[in-house]
Design a protein around this motif. Structure first.
Motif, PDB file in Angstrom:
ATOM      1  N   HIS A  30      17.180  49.619  33.802  1.00 53.17           N
ATOM      2  CA  HIS A  30      16.295  48.504  33.484  1.00 53.17           C
ATOM      3  C   HIS A  30      15.774  48.552  32.055  1.00 53.17           C
ATOM      4  CE1 HIS A  30      13.132  51.105  35.603  1.00 53.17           C
ATOM      5  NE2 HIS A  30      12.569  50.890  34.437  1.00 53.17           N
ATOM      6  N   ILE A  31      15.918  49.693  31.355  1.00 51.74           N
ATOM      7  CA  ILE A  31      15.657  49.682  29.913  1.00 51.74           C
ATOM      8  C   ILE A  31      16.727  48.855  29.201  1.00 51.74           C
ATOM      9  CG2 ILE A  31      15.787  51.134  27.845  1.00 51.74           C
ATOM     10  CD1 ILE A  31      14.193  53.233  29.317  1.00 51.74           C
ATOM     11  N   PHE A  84      18.203  43.645  26.671  1.00 50.27           N
ATOM     12  CA  PHE A  84      18.909  42.369  26.803  1.00 50.27           C
ATOM     13  C   PHE A  84      17.927  41.198  26.722  1.00 50.27           C
ATOM     14  CE2 PHE A  84      20.009  38.869  29.663  1.00 50.27           C
ATOM     15  CZ  PHE A  84      21.187  38.424  29.077  1.00 50.27           C
ATOM     16  N   ILE A  85      16.783  41.319  27.400  1.00 48.64           N
ATOM     17  CA  ILE A  85      15.786  40.244  27.380  1.00 48.64           C
ATOM     18  C   ILE A  85      15.306  39.989  25.955  1.00 48.64           C
ATOM     19  CG2 ILE A  85      13.429  39.643  28.073  1.00 48.64           C
ATOM     20  CD1 ILE A  85      13.968  41.033  30.721  1.00 48.64           C
ATOM     21  N   LEU A 132      15.355  36.341  21.813  1.00 46.08           N
ATOM     22  CA  LEU A 132      15.192  35.978  20.409  1.00 46.08           C
ATOM     23  C   LEU A 132      16.228  34.942  19.970  1.00 46.08           C
ATOM     24  CD1 LEU A 132      14.378  39.440  18.774  1.00 46.08           C
ATOM     25  CD2 LEU A 132      12.859  37.465  18.980  1.00 46.08           C
ATOM     26  N   SER A 133      17.411  35.020  20.559  1.00 43.13           N
ATOM     27  CA  SER A 133      18.452  34.057  20.184  1.00 43.13           C
ATOM     28  C   SER A 133      18.109  32.651  20.646  1.00 43.13           C
ATOM     29  CB  SER A 133      19.803  34.486  20.777  1.00 43.13           C
ATOM     30  OG  SER A 133      19.803  34.325  22.187  1.00 43.13           O
ATOM     31  N   LYS A 134      17.235  32.540  21.630  1.00 43.50           N
ATOM     32  CA  LYS A 134      16.805  31.243  22.132  1.00 43.50           C
ATOM     33  C   LYS A 134      15.356  30.930  21.746  1.00 43.50           C
ATOM     34  CE  LYS A 134      20.289  29.456  24.402  1.00 43.50           C
ATOM     35  NZ  LYS A 134      20.776  28.081  24.158  1.00 43.50           N
ATOM     36  N   ALA A 135      14.790  31.722  20.844  1.00 46.49           N
ATOM     37  CA  ALA A 135      13.384  31.537  20.472  1.00 46.49           C
ATOM     38  C   ALA A 135      13.192  30.223  19.724  1.00 46.49           C
ATOM     39  CB  ALA A 135      12.921  32.703  19.619  1.00 46.49           C
ATOM     40  N   ASP A 136      12.060  29.598  19.947  1.00 48.55           N
ATOM     41  CA  ASP A 136      11.702  28.352  19.275  1.00 48.55           C
ATOM     42  C   ASP A 136      10.310  28.531  18.674  1.00 48.55           C
ATOM     43  OD1 ASP A 136      11.144  25.831  18.390  1.00 48.55           O
ATOM     44  OD2 ASP A 136      11.621  24.814  20.283  1.00 48.55           O
ATOM     45  N   ILE A 171      21.083  38.775  35.666  1.00 39.09           N
ATOM     46  CA  ILE A 171      20.965  40.089  35.018  1.00 39.09           C
ATOM     47  C   ILE A 171      19.505  40.522  34.983  1.00 39.09           C
ATOM     48  CG2 ILE A 171      21.288  41.343  32.853  1.00 39.09           C
ATOM     49  CD1 ILE A 171      23.679  39.526  32.270  1.00 39.09           C
ATOM     50  N   VAL A 172      18.656  39.578  34.584  1.00 40.12           N
ATOM     51  CA  VAL A 172      17.228  39.884  34.485  1.00 40.12           C
ATOM     52  C   VAL A 172      16.649  40.218  35.860  1.00 40.12           C
ATOM     53  CG1 VAL A 172      14.965  38.955  33.875  1.00 40.12           C
ATOM     54  CG2 VAL A 172      16.954  38.469  32.430  1.00 40.12           C
ATOM     55  N   ALA A 173      17.002  39.428  36.855  1.00 35.46           N
ATOM     56  CA  ALA A 173      16.458  39.656  38.197  1.00 35.46           C
ATOM     57  C   ALA A 173      16.889  41.008  38.749  1.00 35.46           C
ATOM     58  CB  ALA A 173      16.918  38.535  39.139  1.00 35.46           C
TER      59      ALA A 173
END
Length: 562
Positions: free
Chosen positions: A235-236, A241-242, A247-251, A327-329
C-alpha cells in the motif's frame, strides 16, 4: 487453599470461574464487599498517592500473566508496524471527510499541524518505551509517574481509543471493498430504520474482517509482523501511485478557495486527522516483545464533491480514470487491514497489562503458553470493536477517538516532566511544589488558550495565556533541578518539547465538537463509577498482597544472610 485449587482445576478444564474475574479478598463474600465499600475513602487516598516502580511494572506485574510474551520483534518489525498503523482510515477516509466538511484543500495544512503534535508525542513515548519496555504502554508509564488513579482514567480512554479506532477502520474497509466491486461506498451497509441516526447503517462486513484479524493476531505476533510488512509495502506503492497519478490530473482552479472554512476549519480537521498518526502508540505496547529495546524502539517508532467514505477511489472515477479506482481501493483495503492488525495487537497488550494490576479482571491478563500471545484480551477487544463497527457511523467514531487520543498524549507529556524533575526521596518538598506549580500553570494556560480560541474571534486573550505558558516553562527549566536523567535514550529539549506537546494537544482538543465532549464525559463518568465500585478495591487488594509478599521475601533473604 481449597478454593484456589478448585479455581486451578476449572482453568485446566478450559472454563472460567469467579477466581478468574474477582479473585480478590474484597469480593470473597457480600460481607467482605460491604467492608471494602466502607473503606472506599481511605483506599482512594491510598491509590491516589501510590506510584509504581519501573522494576515492578517490568517484573512483578508482568509475572501475573503466568506465561511471558515471546520476544520475537526487532526494529524492522516495529518500523513496519508503525507504518501499517498510520496508512489506513486516517489517510484513505478521514482525509475526504475533513476536506469536505472542515478544511477544503487546506487539509494539507491540517496534516502538518497534527503531524507536528504527533511528533512531539512520539519523543515522549519513546523515552518511556525504552526505559519501561512493558506491554502496558502509556498505562504503565502513568502508573509509575502519576499513580494508579490517573493511570486508570487514562487506561479507560486507551481502551476506548483502540476500540473506536478499530471500529472506524473496519467501517472504512467496507466502503473501499464496495468500490473495489464497482458499488457505491454505502451499498454494503444495511439500513435499520428503527435505530437512531448515525447508528442505523449496519455493517456486517466490518464484523467479518474483525474476526479474521482476531485469528491472525492470536496465532502469532511475529506472523502478524510478517503479514503487516508485506501488506505495508504494497500500500506504500499505492500511495505513490495516488500522488503521481493525482498530480497528472491536478487542476489549480481547485485551490482558488484554498481555506474556505478559515483557520478554524484547518485546526478542527487537525484534531480529527490526528487519528492518522497514532500508530506509534500501538508500537510502544510491543516493547515487551522486542529483542534489543534500546536500539530497536527509537528506530521503530474538489473538496465539496469528495465522497466521505472512499474519497480517493471516487475521485479517480470522477476524472475519468475508472480503472484507477480499483488499484486505489485494493491498496486501501490492504492499508486498513494492517491498521486493524496493529490496533488488535496493541489494544490486547494494553488490556493485558491493565488486568495484571487487577484494575480489570485478571482473566484478561492470561498469556497463552503455546502462542505467547494474550488470547483472552485479543478476542474480547476485537469483539467489542466488531459490535461498535456494526452500528456506528464513521463521523461519530472519529471525533470521539480524537478526544481520547489527545487527552492521553497530553497526560503522557505531563508524566515525562514528572519523571525528569521528581524522584521520591530525592526531590525536596520545595522543588516538588515548584514543579507542581509550573505544571499547573502550563496546563492552565494551555486550557485558557484553547478555550479562548473556541469562544472568541479576538486576540487579547492570547496576550495573557501564551506568556503564562512561556514563563511557566522557563521557570521549570531555571528553578527546578533535574532529578533523573534517562539511562538509555532521552527526549531532547526538556522541558520545552513536552511542554509544547501539552499545549498543542490541549489546543487541538478545543477544536472538537460539543457532542463528542458530552460522549467523552459520559464515558469518563462510567469509568469513575466502575473504579469506585470494582477497580479500586481489586487493585488495592492486589497491591496489598504484593506488598506483603515482598516483605516476606525480604525477611527470608535477611534470614538466609543474602
Amino acid at each position: 487453599m481449597m478454593q484456589i485449587e478448585m479455581g486451578e482445576a476449572v482453568r485446566r478444564r478450559g472454563c472460567c470461574s469467579k477466581q478468574d474475574f474477582l479473585p480478590e479478598e474484597s469480593f470473597a463474600s457480600l460481607g467482605s464487599y460491604g467492608r471494602a465499600l466502607r473503606e472506599t475513602p481511605a483506599r482512594l487516598r491510598d491509590r491516589l498517592l501510590s506510584r509504581s516502580l519501573d522494576s515492578t511494572e517490568l517484573h512483578e506485574v508482568k509475572a501475573r500473566s503466568q506465561h511471558e510474551m515471546k520476544r520475537t520483534l526487532n526494529w524492522w518489525d516495529l518500523i513496519w508496524f508503525g507504518i501499517g498503523a498510520v496508512i489506513g482510515a486516517g489517510i484513505f477516509v478521514l482525509t475526504g471527510l475533513e476536506a469536505r466538511d472542515d478544511a477544503g484543500p487546506a487539509v494539507v495544512l491540517s496534516y502538518v499541524v497534527s503531524g507536528v503534535s504527533a511528533l512531539l508525542s512520539v519523543f515522549c513515548y519513546t523515552e518511556f518505551a525504552v526505559e519501561i519496555p512493558s506491554a502496558g504502554g502509556s498505562f504503565a508509564y502513568l502508573r509509575v509517574e502519576l499513580g494508579d488513579f490517573v493511570a486508570f482514567i487514562a487506561a479507560g480512554n486507551i481502551i476506548l481509543e483502540y476500540v473506536i479506532g478499530g471500529a472506524a477502520v473496519a467501517r472504512s474497509w467496507t466502503s473501499y471493498c464496495a468500490t473495489l466491486f464497482n458499488h457505491k461506498p454505502t451499498d454494503f451497509l444495511i439500513k435499520a430504520h428503527g435505530l437512531a441516526e448515525g447508528y442505523n447503517e449496519l455493517d456486517p462486513l466490518a464484523v467479518g474482517v474483525c474476526a479474521a484479524i482476531c485469528v491472525l493476531a492470536v496465532l502469532s505476533t511475529k506472523g502478524s509482523s510478517i503479514f503487516n510488512s508485506i501488506a505495508s509495502v504494497i500500500h506504500i506503492v499505492v500511495i505513490i501511485f495516488i500522488i503521481v497519478a493525482g498530480l497528472s490530473k491536478a487542476d489549480l482552479k481547485n485551490y482558488s478557495d484554498f481555506a474556505p472554512y478559515g483557520a478554524r476549519g484547518v485546526f478542527q480537521a487537525s484534531a480529527v486527522l490526528f487519528f492518522a498518526y497514532i500508530g506509534f502508540d500501538a508500537v510502544s505496547t510491543m516493547a515487551e516483545e522486542t529483542k534489543n529495546r534500546p536500539r530497536d524502539i527509537p528506530i521503530g517508532l474538489p473538496y465539496k464533491d469528495i465522497d466521505e467514505n472512499a474519497p480517493f477511489s471516487v475521485a479517480f472515477q470522477a476524472v475519468g480514470w475508472n480503472w484507477a479506482k480499483y488499484i486505489v481501493a485494493a491498496g486501501a483495503l490492504k492499508g486498513m487491514t494492517t491498521v486493524l492488525l496493529v490496533s488488535a495487537v496493541g489494544q490486547a497488550r494494553y488490556l493485558t497489562h491493565i488486568a495484571r494490576t487487577h484494575m480489570m479482571p485478571p482473566w484478561f491478563a492470561h498469556v497463552n503458553e503455546r502462542t505467547g500471545t494474550p488470547v483472552n484480551a485479543t478476542v474480547s477487544m476485537l469483539l467489542a470493536t466488531a459490535v461498535i463497527a456494526f452500528f456506528t457511523k464513521l463521523e461519530i467514531l472519529s471525533n470521539l477517538l480524537s478526544i481520547s487520543t489527545l487527552f492521553i498524549f497530553m497526560v503522557v507529556a505531563v508524566a515525562l516532566l514528572v519523571r525528569r524533575y521528581y524522584v521520591s526521596g530525592t526531590t525536596t518538598a520545595t522543588d516538588r511544589n515548584k514543579l507542581v506549580a509550573c505544571i499547573l500553570l502550563i496546563i492552565g494556560s494551555s486550557i485558557g488558550t484553547s478555550a479562548y480560541w473556541g469562544l472568541s474571534e479576538g486576540w487579547i486573550g492570547y496576550a495573557v495565556t501564551v506568556p503564562i505558558w512561556l514563563l511557566a516553562t522557563v521557570a521549570l527549566r531555571v528553578f527546578v533541578p533535574h532529578a533523573r536523567n534517562p539511562k538509555l535514550w532521552g527526549v531532547p529539549l526538556v522541558p520545552w518539547l513536552p511542554s509544547a506537546s501539552i499545549a498543542i494537544n490541549i489546543f487541538l482538543l478545543g477544536s472538537i465538537d460539543k457532542d463528542s465532549f458530552i460522549r467523552f464525559g459520559m464515558w469518563t463518568g462510567f469509568l469513575l463509577v466502575y473504579y469506585v465500585l470494582l477497580g479500586l478495591h481489586a487493585s488495592y487488594d492486589a497491591a496489598k498482597e504484593f506488598g506483603e509478599r515482598s516483605k516476606a521475601q525480604q525477611v527470608k533473604r535477611i534470614e538466609e544472610g543474602i
